[in-house]
Design a protein around this motif. Structure first.
Motif, PDB file in Angstrom:
ATOM      1  N   UNK A  50       0.827  -1.203   0.000  1.00 16.89           N
ATOM      2  CA  UNK A  50       0.000   0.000   0.000  1.00 16.89           C
ATOM      3  C   UNK A  50       0.871   1.266   0.000  1.00 16.89           C
ATOM      4  N   UNK A  51       1.932   1.245   0.771  1.00 15.47           N
ATOM      5  CA  UNK A  51       2.816   2.413   0.833  1.00 15.47           C
ATOM      6  C   UNK A  51       3.539   2.656  -0.484  1.00 15.47           C
ATOM      7  N   UNK A  52       3.748   1.596  -1.265  1.00 16.18           N
ATOM      8  CA  UNK A  52       4.551   1.725  -2.482  1.00 16.18           C
ATOM      9  C   UNK A  52       3.909   2.679  -3.488  1.00 16.18           C
ATOM     10  N   UNK A  53       2.580   2.639  -3.636  1.00 18.89           N
ATOM     11  CA  UNK A  53       1.982   3.527  -4.646  1.00 18.89           C
ATOM     12  C   UNK A  53       1.985   4.982  -4.203  1.00 18.89           C
ATOM     13  N   UNK A  54       2.219   5.243  -2.919  1.00 15.21           N
ATOM     14  CA  UNK A  54       2.314   6.624  -2.432  1.00 15.21           C
ATOM     15  C   UNK A  54       3.762   7.085  -2.316  1.00 15.21           C
ATOM     16  N   UNK A  55       4.698   6.170  -2.020  1.00 15.32           N
ATOM     17  CA  UNK A  55       6.052   6.567  -1.660  1.00 15.32           C
ATOM     18  C   UNK A  55       7.118   6.198  -2.690  1.00 15.32           C
ATOM     19  N   UNK A 163      -1.003  -2.046 -14.017  1.00 18.30           N
ATOM     20  CA  UNK A 163      -0.829  -0.621 -13.714  1.00 18.30           C
ATOM     21  C   UNK A 163       0.509  -0.426 -13.029  1.00 18.30           C
ATOM     22  N   UNK A 164       1.194   0.646 -13.409  1.00 21.63           N
ATOM     23  CA  UNK A 164       2.375   1.103 -12.686  1.00 21.63           C
ATOM     24  C   UNK A 164       2.008   2.446 -12.073  1.00 21.63           C
ATOM     25  N   UNK A 233      13.433  -2.396  -9.625  1.00 21.97           N
ATOM     26  CA  UNK A 233      14.179  -2.753  -8.422  1.00 21.97           C
ATOM     27  C   UNK A 233      14.882  -1.543  -7.813  1.00 21.97           C
ATOM     28  N   UNK A 234      15.486  -0.683  -8.656  1.00 22.03           N
ATOM     29  CA  UNK A 234      16.225   0.463  -8.120  1.00 22.03           C
ATOM     30  C   UNK A 234      15.304   1.514  -7.497  1.00 22.03           C
ATOM     31  N   UNK A 235      14.012   1.455  -7.826  1.00 26.74           N
ATOM     32  CA  UNK A 235      13.059   2.424  -7.281  1.00 26.74           C
ATOM     33  C   UNK A 235      12.258   1.851  -6.112  1.00 26.74           C
ATOM     34  N   UNK A 236      12.571   0.637  -5.706  1.00 26.63           N
ATOM     35  CA  UNK A 236      11.842   0.024  -4.598  1.00 26.63           C
ATOM     36  C   UNK A 236      10.463  -0.454  -4.986  1.00 26.63           C
ATOM     37  N   UNK A 237      10.301  -0.889  -6.232  1.00 24.81           N
ATOM     38  CA  UNK A 237       9.000  -1.357  -6.693  1.00 24.81           C
ATOM     39  C   UNK A 237       8.499  -2.520  -5.852  1.00 24.81           C
ATOM     40  N   UNK A 238       7.200  -2.512  -5.593  1.00 29.87           N
ATOM     41  CA  UNK A 238       6.549  -3.659  -4.958  1.00 29.87           C
ATOM     42  C   UNK A 238       5.352  -4.074  -5.803  1.00 29.87           C
ATOM     43  N   UNK A 239       5.232  -5.376  -5.984  1.00 26.59           N
ATOM     44  CA  UNK A 239       4.025  -5.893  -6.609  1.00 26.59           C
ATOM     45  C   UNK A 239       2.902  -5.885  -5.572  1.00 26.59           C
ATOM     46  N   UNK A 240       1.710  -5.522  -6.016  1.00 29.39           N
ATOM     47  CA  UNK A 240       0.577  -5.353  -5.104  1.00 29.39           C
ATOM     48  C   UNK A 240      -0.385  -6.521  -5.264  1.00 29.39           C
TER      49      UNK A 240
END
Length: 471
Positions: A50-55, A163-164, A233-240
């Motif tokens: 959840x934090x990944x799409x905001x941060x 979606x990204x 990976x370098x941006x801290x991507x997380x699959x949701x």
């Protein structure tokens, strides 16, 4: 499918409210298609996702849970025009827009997103009521339109849909394509390539954050997903996973049509007699009503496009079916506005403490930290001095802000940020759900905040929408 229709099912109950209160909940665990093993509840945990799409940046998979309706034929546009409040002038191939549909009686029937694929060819991701309503219109209304559909979990999707989203979304996308995706306007589309894979993208996002939705052939989904994951990976991507995905509506302030206005009224009688239901609607849980908001009259659960924040879609330039009735409904009811309700921490703690501190033998109802709703169509009463002044829509935890919050619709006079109200937590005492233990209701203190809750959704995402052709 059985021969049972909506009309014959409703006839078994005293009122539509009694019928909908009897439907069992449809848990999130049932969303993923059997045997696929691809649509996971969590990839890491729902709070980090959840934090990944905001941060940072998040990859969301929309391939499995959305109903799809494809329309093709010379009357396809007329079908959409006849069954929506929208204006359709200037709708270009490759672009998308929200469709908002009302009944002839002027109440919300359904909504969704329409992609214009080619001349006389459209693809919709509608809610179930609109999905059935458009098929009904094609069969009964004499439209020269062919349709095909995808229903979640029943057939294999033909195309993946990803979606990204997030502040680093376009930095990530710049690594995998030469297309200038950030320049694409809201709800506008374009064709581009990701490492040789042809995809079609739409500037759109469920979480109300910067980003892009895109789709391609189903058989290419694994390779395209891995390209995005590696680049992110370098941006801290997380699959949701789907646990976090279904909290996105709180961030973006999205309010869907929980109770479509199909359960009453002579104008909808033929539709109720046409639409078929599963063998056991109570077990299927298509519409599962719960919550402390519990008027006896089903019409009190109906809303207008303005109530749900869709007022900008209502065309001022053309007539449409139900327009006069809509204008009367708006005039006859108090003006409402969409807000976010932030739960008071002490009040939240007391409600949770009630699980282990019974009063007269009754505990409070558990509050899930993920999504507090325990019914598919949960509507909780929002009160001021004991009087109901609004309806709570969706409640859950916002990990980036460490708050518990609710999307709600309240009378306009109570919509000013900072206004203190009460959310009545616990199911109806008049129409109690049969799948819940006996419990006591608990008044939770809440404070009005803007909707959408996420600042980008208000200042960036919504300003783009305001500039789109929607009326």
């Amino acid at each position: 499918m059985s021969t049972q229709t909506l009309a014959t099912w409703l006839a078994q109950y005293e009122t539509p409210v009694h019928a909908l209160r009897k439907v069992a909940n449809f848990p999130l665990e049932n969303i993923g298609p059997g045997g696929e093993g691809e649509y996971l509840p969590e990839h890491s945990n729902w709070r980090l996702e959840q934090r990944a799409w905001r941060e940072s940046v998040a990859l969301l998979d929309l391939s499995f849970h959305m109903t799809i309706l494809r329309l093709k034929g010379p009357d396809a546009l007329r079908l959409l025009e006849d069954n929506s409040v929208n204006n359709w002038e200037g709708f270009e191939i490759g672009n998308a827009k929200q469709i908002v549909s009302i009944t002839p009686d002027g109440w919300m029937l359904g909504e969704g997103i329409v992609h214009k694929k080619a001349e006389d060819s459209y693809e919709l991701t509608p809610d179930l009521a609109l999905f059935d309503w458009l098929r009904f219109q094609i069969e009964k209304g004499g439209y020269d339109v062919e349709y095909s559909s995808y229903y979640p979990g029943v057939t294999t999707p033909e195309r993946y849909r990803f979606e990204v989203q997030g502040p680093d979304a376009f930095k990530l996308l710049a690594k995998v394509t030469d297309a200038d995706l950030e320049a694409v306007k809201f709800f506008h589309g374009l064709d581009f390539e990701i490492a040789g894979h042809k995809v079609h993208g739409i500037r759109h996002g469920m979480a109300g954050q910067p980003g892009l939705e895109f789709e391609g052939p189903w058989e290419e989904r694994h390779e395209v997903r891995q390209i995005i994951v590696d680049a992110g990976e370098e941006f801290g991507l997380r699959q949701v996973g789907y646990f976090a995905y279904f909290t996105a509506s709180i961030d973006s302030g999205y309010t869907w049509v929980k109770i479509p206005a199909i359960y009453s009224g002579e104008a909808m009688r033929e539709f109720r007699e046409w639409v078929e239901l599963p063998e056991d609607p109570e077990a299927f849980g298509m519409v599962s009503m719960g919550g402390s908001y519990d008027p006896a009259n089903i019409e009190d659960y109906y809303f207008t496009p303005y109530d749900l924040g869709f007022g900008r879609t209502v065309s001022k330039r053309r007539d449409f079916r139900g327009k006069a009735a809509l204008e009367k409904n708006v005039a006859d009811r108090k003006a409402r506005t969409k807000v976010t309700l932030v739960w008071d921490a002490d009040s939240f703690a007391e409600a949770t403490k009630g699980l282990v501190t019974p009063v007269d033998g009754l505990t409070t109802l558990p509050i899930s930290p993920l999504i507090a709703n325990y019914a598919g169509a949960q509507l909780d009463a929002v009160q001021h001095d004991g009087k109901t002044v609004g309806v709570a829509w969706q409640s859950g935890f916002m990990a980036s802000d460490k708050v518990f919050a609710t999307v709600a619709i309240v009378d306009e006079e109570f919509g000013e940020p900072g206004t203190e109200l009460t959310l009545l937590w616990g199911d109806s005492r008049v129409f109690p759900r049969q799948d819940l233990e006996e419990h006591r209701q608990f008044p939770i203190k809440v404070t009005v905040a803007p909707a959408p809750w996420a600042s980008y959704a208000r200042d960036g995402y919504r300003s783009d929408l305001a500039g789109a052709s929607v009326s």
